[in-house]
Design a protein around this motif. Structure first.
Motif, mmCIF file in Angstrom:
data_model
loop_
_atom_site.group_PDB
_atom_site.id
_atom_site.type_symbol
_atom_site.label_atom_id
_atom_site.label_comp_id
_atom_site.label_asym_id
_atom_site.label_seq_id
_atom_site.Cartn_x
_atom_site.Cartn_y
_atom_site.Cartn_z
ATOM 1 N N GLY A 58 -11.504 2.152 -27.951
ATOM 2 C CA GLY A 58 -10.379 2.486 -28.806
ATOM 3 C C GLY A 58 -9.237 2.777 -28.061
ATOM 4 N N SER A 59 -8.363 3.617 -28.918
ATOM 5 C CA SER A 59 -6.988 3.529 -28.584
ATOM 6 C C SER A 59 -6.714 4.575 -27.244
ATOM 7 C CB SER A 59 -6.086 4.422 -29.546
ATOM 8 O OG SER A 59 -6.631 5.523 -29.759
ATOM 9 N N ARG A 60 -7.480 5.286 -26.829
ATOM 10 C CA ARG A 60 -7.200 5.954 -25.461
ATOM 11 C C ARG A 60 -7.818 5.037 -24.432
ATOM 12 N NH1 ARG A 60 -10.291 11.552 -26.463
ATOM 13 N NH2 ARG A 60 -11.419 10.328 -27.979
ATOM 14 N N ALA A 61 -8.445 3.936 -24.631
ATOM 15 C CA ALA A 61 -8.767 3.101 -23.504
ATOM 16 C C ALA A 61 -7.844 2.318 -22.778
ATOM 17 C CB ALA A 61 -10.030 2.335 -23.804
ATOM 18 N N GLU A 62 -7.625 2.028 -21.704
ATOM 19 C CA GLU A 62 -6.848 1.142 -21.118
ATOM 20 C C GLU A 62 -7.695 0.644 -19.921
ATOM 21 O OE1 GLU A 62 -3.387 3.145 -19.217
ATOM 22 O OE2 GLU A 62 -4.888 5.009 -18.857
ATOM 23 N N VAL A 63 -7.042 -0.768 -19.377
ATOM 24 C CA VAL A 63 -7.649 -1.320 -18.278
ATOM 25 C C VAL A 63 -6.304 -1.218 -17.255
ATOM 26 C CG1 VAL A 63 -7.938 -3.575 -17.268
ATOM 27 C CG2 VAL A 63 -8.649 -3.358 -19.649
ATOM 28 N N ILE A 64 -6.904 -0.585 -16.184
ATOM 29 C CA ILE A 64 -6.164 -0.321 -15.064
ATOM 30 C C ILE A 64 -5.535 -1.479 -14.326
ATOM 31 C CG2 ILE A 64 -5.666 1.092 -13.071
ATOM 32 C CD1 ILE A 64 -8.118 2.799 -13.949
ATOM 33 N N MET B 57 -20.313 -6.876 -8.298
ATOM 34 C CA MET B 57 -19.622 -7.874 -8.687
ATOM 35 C C MET B 57 -18.549 -7.432 -9.748
ATOM 36 S SD MET B 57 -20.605 -10.391 -6.930
ATOM 37 C CE MET B 57 -20.103 -11.943 -7.935
ATOM 38 N N PRO B 58 -17.026 -8.220 -9.813
ATOM 39 C CA PRO B 58 -16.470 -7.597 -10.811
ATOM 40 C C PRO B 58 -16.587 -7.981 -12.147
ATOM 41 C CG PRO B 58 -15.471 -9.151 -9.327
ATOM 42 C CD PRO B 58 -16.477 -8.806 -8.785
ATOM 43 N N THR B 59 -16.377 -7.382 -13.274
ATOM 44 C CA THR B 59 -16.402 -7.634 -14.486
ATOM 45 C C THR B 59 -15.052 -8.443 -14.723
ATOM 46 O OG1 THR B 59 -17.712 -6.114 -15.253
ATOM 47 C CG2 THR B 59 -16.179 -6.858 -17.149
ATOM 48 N N ASP B 60 -14.988 -9.704 -15.520
ATOM 49 C CA ASP B 60 -13.649 -10.583 -15.611
ATOM 50 C C ASP B 60 -12.795 -9.757 -16.488
ATOM 51 O OD1 ASP B 60 -14.198 -11.787 -18.174
ATOM 52 O OD2 ASP B 60 -15.526 -12.640 -17.391
ATOM 53 N N MET B 61 -11.697 -10.211 -16.577
ATOM 54 C CA MET B 61 -10.599 -9.404 -17.436
ATOM 55 C C MET B 61 -10.539 -9.605 -18.764
ATOM 56 S SD MET B 61 -8.287 -7.458 -15.629
ATOM 57 C CE MET B 61 -7.239 -7.214 -16.887
ATOM 58 N N ALA B 62 -11.147 -10.807 -19.434
ATOM 59 C CA ALA B 62 -11.186 -10.893 -20.718
ATOM 60 C C ALA B 62 -12.462 -9.944 -21.143
ATOM 61 C CB ALA B 62 -11.860 -12.477 -21.112
ATOM 62 N N ARG B 63 -13.511 -9.809 -20.588
ATOM 63 C CA ARG B 63 -14.447 -8.928 -20.847
ATOM 64 C C ARG B 63 -14.052 -7.498 -20.730
ATOM 65 N NH1 ARG B 63 -18.119 -7.231 -24.421
ATOM 66 N NH2 ARG B 63 -19.821 -6.089 -23.373
ATOM 67 N N MET B 64 -13.114 -7.109 -19.961
ATOM 68 C CA MET B 64 -12.683 -5.690 -19.505
ATOM 69 C C MET B 64 -11.613 -5.323 -20.935
ATOM 70 S SD MET B 64 -12.061 -5.264 -15.661
ATOM 71 C CE MET B 64 -11.675 -3.548 -15.769
ATOM 72 N N GLU B 65 -10.988 -6.492 -21.470
ATOM 73 C CA GLU B 65 -10.106 -6.241 -22.481
ATOM 74 C C GLU B 65 -10.949 -6.066 -23.883
ATOM 75 O OE1 GLU B 65 -6.958 -5.806 -22.862
ATOM 76 O OE2 GLU B 65 -6.394 -6.256 -21.077
ATOM 77 N N GLU B 66 -12.179 -6.704 -24.028
ATOM 78 C CA GLU B 66 -13.033 -6.551 -25.284
ATOM 79 C C GLU B 66 -13.473 -5.124 -25.095
ATOM 80 O OE1 GLU B 66 -15.157 -11.067 -25.411
ATOM 81 O OE2 GLU B 66 -16.391 -9.104 -25.022
ATOM 82 N N ILE B 67 -13.677 -4.693 -23.990
ATOM 83 C CA ILE B 67 -14.684 -3.357 -23.659
ATOM 84 C C ILE B 67 -13.451 -2.440 -23.979
ATOM 85 C CG2 ILE B 67 -15.555 -1.667 -22.128
ATOM 86 C CD1 ILE B 67 -16.923 -4.205 -20.754
ATOM 87 N N LYS B 68 -12.298 -2.581 -23.664
ATOM 88 C CA LYS B 68 -11.124 -1.534 -23.925
ATOM 89 C C LYS B 68 -11.018 -1.538 -25.454
ATOM 90 C CE LYS B 68 -7.056 -2.929 -24.414
ATOM 91 N NZ LYS B 68 -5.667 -3.592 -24.372
#
Ligand code: SF4
Length: 305
Positions: free
Chosen positions: A228-234, A213-224
Motif C-alpha cells: 500500500g501507499s505507506r510502503a517504499e523501497v529504500i 541473500m538479497p531480494t531483487d528489486m522487481a520483487r521488492m517493487e511488487e511487495i511495495k
C-alpha cells in the motif's frame, strides 16, 4: 571520537550523525543479515553500556563541526539495551533542535521501562520482518524469551504511546520472508501496528551469514505495491548537504585497504587528517560494512571487505 560516527548519508534519515550506544556486538538478536558481525553478547538485560558522561563531550564537539539532519541513536548492537538512553535523549534535546532518531530492532518494547525511555525520540525505526515463528527464528536468531507475539505486542504498545513518527523497516531476504504467504501475513500484522511508513530493505552490505541473500528489486517493487501507499523501497539517497568531507573520502580508503591492510596512521597521513578524524571515518566505515579490523602483533590493521 569513539562513540560518535559520521555524519554519513543515510538512506532513511538524510545526513545522519550516529551515536553508538552499545559496544560490539551486544544484541538481543543475531541476524543473518547483520553488517556488524556475529553477536558475541546475546542478552535481554539492559545496562549502562555507554553512559551520558562518556558521550556528552564527544557529541558537543561533533555538533560544533557538523550540521546533520538527524542525530541517530544506534550501536554496534541493539541501542535500547542501553539503560541510560532516556538521559542521553534528554541531553541532546537540551543542546540542539536537530531531530533524534532511534534505530532499533524493536525487540524490547514489550518491556515498559525500555518503551518509556524511548518516548522522547522524534522518529523510531523498528524492524519487523515476519509473522511466522520459524522464519523469525531463522532470520533473527533471537534470545530465549522472544517470539513473534511478544514483538507484536511491543510494537503495538509503541504505536499507542509514542507520539512521534514510526518508520517500520522490513528486511527482505530471498527465499525466507519474501514469498506470497509471508507478505500476506506481514500486511495484516503491519495494519495492526499502523506505522507512518513501511520501509522495505534488503541485504545491501556484506552480511554476517552468507545465507542472507538479497531480494531483487522487481520483487521488492511488487511487495511495495501490495503493502500500500505507506510502503517504499529504500534507495541510496543522494547526499543532501555537503558533509565534512568524510563521505568523499570513503572510496579512497576502500582503495587503499583493498591493496594492503592499513593502519589508522596510514589513513590519517594519506588523507591529511588528524588521527581523531581518521578514527571517526574508520568507525563509520566499519559499521557500514566497508572495512573490517584485524590485529597483528601490537598493531591494528583495517581491511576492505
Ligand atoms: S542487524 Fe541489528 S538487530 Fe540484527 S544482530 Fe545486527 S545489530 Fe542486532
Amino acid at each position: 571520537m569513539s562513540y560518535i560516527f559520521g555524519p554519513v548519508p543515510s538512506r532513511r534519515l538524510g545526513l545522519s550523525l550516529g551515536v553508538d550506544l552499545i559496544p560490539p556486538k551486544t544484541c538481543t538478536y543475531d541476524c543473518l543479515y547483520c553488517e556488524v558481525g556475529r553477536t558475541t553478547r546475546h542478552t535481554l538485560d539492559t545496562g549502562p553500556f555507554v553512559g551520558l558522561n562518556e558521550i556528552a563531550g564527544e557529541l558537543e564537539t561533533a555538533l560544533l563541526k557538523n550540521e546533520p539532519d538527524t542525530i541517530t541513536l544506534a550501536g554496534s548492537g541493539e541501542p535500547t539495551l542501553n539503560s541510560e538512553i532516556d538521559s542521553i535523549i534528554s541531553f541532546i534535546k537540551k543542546k540542539t533542535d536537530i531531530r533524534i532518531a532511534l534505530l532499533t530492532n524493536g525487540s524490547l518494547f514489550w518491556k515498559d521501562d525500555v518503551l518509556s525511555k524511548a518516548l522522547d525520540a522524534d522518529i523510531i525505526l523498528p524492524t519487523f520482518s515476519t509473522v511466522f515463528e520459524s522464519t523469525y527464528k531463522a532470520i533473527h536468531r533471537p534470545c530465549k524469551g522472544l517470539d513473534v507475539s511478544v514483538i507484536m505486542r511491543g510494537l503495538k504498545d509503541l504505536r499507542r504511546r509514542f507520539k512521534g513518527l514510526i518508520f517500520l523497516e522490513v528486511i527482505l531476504l530471498s527465499g525466507l520472508n519474501d514469498t506470497d504467504t509471508e507478505i500476506e501475513g506481514l500486511r495484516e500484522a503491519i495494519a495492526d501496528i499502523s506505522p507512518d511508513r513501511i520501509q522495505l530493505n534488503t541485504v545491501v552490505r556484506p552480511p554476517s551469514d552468507p545465507r542472507a541473500m538479497p531480494t531483487d528489486m522487481a520483487r521488492m517493487e511488487e511487495i511495495k505495491d501490495f503493502l500500500g501507499s505507506r510502503a517504499e523501497v529504500i534507495g541510496y539517497p543522494p547526499s543532501k548537504k555537503k558533509s565534512t568531507g568524510h563521505d568523499s573520502d570513503i572510496p579512497s580508503v576502500i582503495e587503499m585497504a583493498k591493496r594492503r591492510p592499513v593502519r589508522l596512521i596510514d589513513i590519517a597521513e594519506a588523507l591529511n587528517k588528524t588521527q581523531d578524524d581518521a578514527e571517526q571515518l574508520i568507525k563509520g566505515m566499519i559499521i557500514k560494512g566497508y572495512l573490517s579490523e584485524k590485529r597483528h602483533g601490537e598493531e591494528i590493521f583495517f581491511i576492505a571487505k
